[in-house]
Write a protein that holds these residues in place. Structure first.
Motif, PDB file in Angstrom:
ATOM      1  N   ALA B  37     -20.442 -11.156 -12.553  1.00 55.99           N
ATOM      2  CA  ALA B  37     -20.766 -10.782 -11.177  1.00 55.99           C
ATOM      3  C   ALA B  37     -20.883  -9.265 -11.006  1.00 55.99           C
ATOM      4  O   ALA B  37     -21.709  -8.787 -10.213  1.00 55.99           O
ATOM      5  N   ASP B  38     -20.078  -8.516 -11.741  1.00 52.89           N
ATOM      6  CA  ASP B  38     -20.070  -7.054 -11.607  1.00 52.89           C
ATOM      7  C   ASP B  38     -21.269  -6.462 -12.349  1.00 52.89           C
ATOM      8  O   ASP B  38     -21.392  -6.619 -13.567  1.00 52.89           O
ATOM      9  N   PRO B  39     -22.171  -5.789 -11.620  1.00 49.99           N
ATOM     10  CA  PRO B  39     -23.359  -5.231 -12.283  1.00 49.99           C
ATOM     11  C   PRO B  39     -23.018  -4.211 -13.366  1.00 49.99           C
ATOM     12  O   PRO B  39     -23.779  -4.072 -14.330  1.00 49.99           O
ATOM     13  N   ALA B  40     -21.884  -3.524 -13.224  1.00 45.70           N
ATOM     14  CA  ALA B  40     -21.488  -2.560 -14.260  1.00 45.70           C
ATOM     15  C   ALA B  40     -21.173  -3.274 -15.572  1.00 45.70           C
ATOM     16  O   ALA B  40     -21.495  -2.779 -16.658  1.00 45.70           O
ATOM     17  N   VAL B  41     -20.566  -4.461 -15.459  1.00 45.31           N
ATOM     18  CA  VAL B  41     -20.274  -5.257 -16.657  1.00 45.31           C
ATOM     19  C   VAL B  41     -21.575  -5.724 -17.301  1.00 45.31           C
ATOM     20  O   VAL B  41     -21.745  -5.653 -18.522  1.00 45.31           O
ATOM     21  N   ARG B  42     -22.504  -6.193 -16.464  1.00 44.19           N
ATOM     22  CA  ARG B  42     -23.794  -6.654 -17.010  1.00 44.19           C
ATOM     23  C   ARG B  42     -24.507  -5.514 -17.735  1.00 44.19           C
ATOM     24  O   ARG B  42     -25.105  -5.714 -18.798  1.00 44.19           O
ATOM     25  N   ARG B  43     -24.422  -4.319 -17.170  1.00 46.56           N
ATOM     26  CA  ARG B  43     -25.109  -3.171 -17.781  1.00 46.56           C
ATOM     27  C   ARG B  43     -24.504  -2.851 -19.143  1.00 46.56           C
ATOM     28  O   ARG B  43     -25.228  -2.650 -20.128  1.00 46.56           O
ATOM     29  N   GLN B  44     -23.183  -2.815 -19.216  1.00 47.50           N
ATOM     30  CA  GLN B  44     -22.537  -2.547 -20.515  1.00 47.50           C
ATOM     31  C   GLN B  44     -22.838  -3.673 -21.501  1.00 47.50           C
ATOM     32  O   GLN B  44     -23.047  -3.427 -22.691  1.00 47.50           O
ATOM     33  N   ALA B  45     -22.867  -4.897 -20.987  1.00 52.81           N
ATOM     34  CA  ALA B  45     -23.156  -6.035 -21.865  1.00 52.81           C
ATOM     35  C   ALA B  45     -24.561  -5.908 -22.448  1.00 52.81           C
ATOM     36  O   ALA B  45     -24.779  -6.181 -23.639  1.00 52.81           O
ATOM     37  N   GLU B  46     -25.510  -5.469 -21.632  1.00 48.60           N
ATOM     38  CA  GLU B  46     -26.885  -5.303 -22.135  1.00 48.60           C
ATOM     39  C   GLU B  46     -26.942  -4.209 -23.197  1.00 48.60           C
ATOM     40  O   GLU B  46     -27.682  -4.321 -24.182  1.00 48.60           O
ATOM     41  N   THR B  47     -26.154  -3.145 -22.992  1.00 52.94           N
ATOM     42  CA  THR B  47     -26.089  -2.068 -23.992  1.00 52.94           C
ATOM     43  C   THR B  47     -25.570  -2.615 -25.313  1.00 52.94           C
ATOM     44  O   THR B  47     -26.120  -2.326 -26.395  1.00 52.94           O
ATOM     45  N   ILE B  48     -24.514  -3.434 -25.225  1.00 58.20           N
ATOM     46  CA  ILE B  48     -23.921  -4.007 -26.437  1.00 58.20           C
ATOM     47  C   ILE B  48     -24.919  -4.931 -27.134  1.00 58.20           C
ATOM     48  O   ILE B  48     -25.104  -4.857 -28.362  1.00 58.20           O
ATOM     49  N   ILE B  49     -25.592  -5.771 -26.345  1.00 65.53           N
ATOM     50  CA  ILE B  49     -26.548  -6.719 -26.925  1.00 65.53           C
ATOM     51  C   ILE B  49     -27.680  -5.970 -27.627  1.00 65.53           C
ATOM     52  O   ILE B  49     -28.047  -6.297 -28.766  1.00 65.53           O
ATOM     53  N   ALA B  50     -28.206  -4.936 -26.956  1.00 66.01           N
ATOM     54  CA  ALA B  50     -29.317  -4.187 -27.559  1.00 66.01           C
ATOM     55  C   ALA B  50     -28.875  -3.524 -28.859  1.00 66.01           C
ATOM     56  O   ALA B  50     -29.608  -3.521 -29.860  1.00 66.01           O
TER      57      ALA B  50
END
Lengths: 64, 64
Positions: B37-50
């Motif tokens: 739900a937290d957009p900051a978490v999603r952003r970090q998660a996308e960084t990790i995935i990339a």
């Protein structure tokens, strides 16, 4: 066939260095998440950190 | 010295396989976080995935 067209990554001396650099980026992001208020986020972040640290150790040539 | 005591990871044919397995674990955890739900978490998660996907591609011997 055409094996020589594709350089095996294991023969590339810069491969491990490149991979460790990429993983350092992921580790930084996971470190930020490991301080999150949501315990579920912290738990996943710890999983990510442990996996990346294992991968980095394996890249260094250490047995797990 | 004693170079032969430490097997270089780049000469170990199973190294890339092991590292990719470890990173698959991290990728799964990051995928779970990418729906948080937290957009900051999603952003970090996308960084990790990339970063993990780049590392995995590099391990396969592809140039970035």
């Amino acid at each position: 066939m055409f094996v020589s067209d594709q350089q095996p990554a294991s023969d590339d001396p810069s491969m491990r260095h490149d991979v460790r650099n990429m993983l350092a980026t992921a580790l930084l992001a996971a470190d930020l998440l490991s301080a999150h208020a949501d315990p579920a986020v912290r738990r996943q972040a710890e999983t990510i950190i442990a996996a990346i640290e294992s991968a980095t150790a394996r890249l260094k040539g250490q047995r797990k």
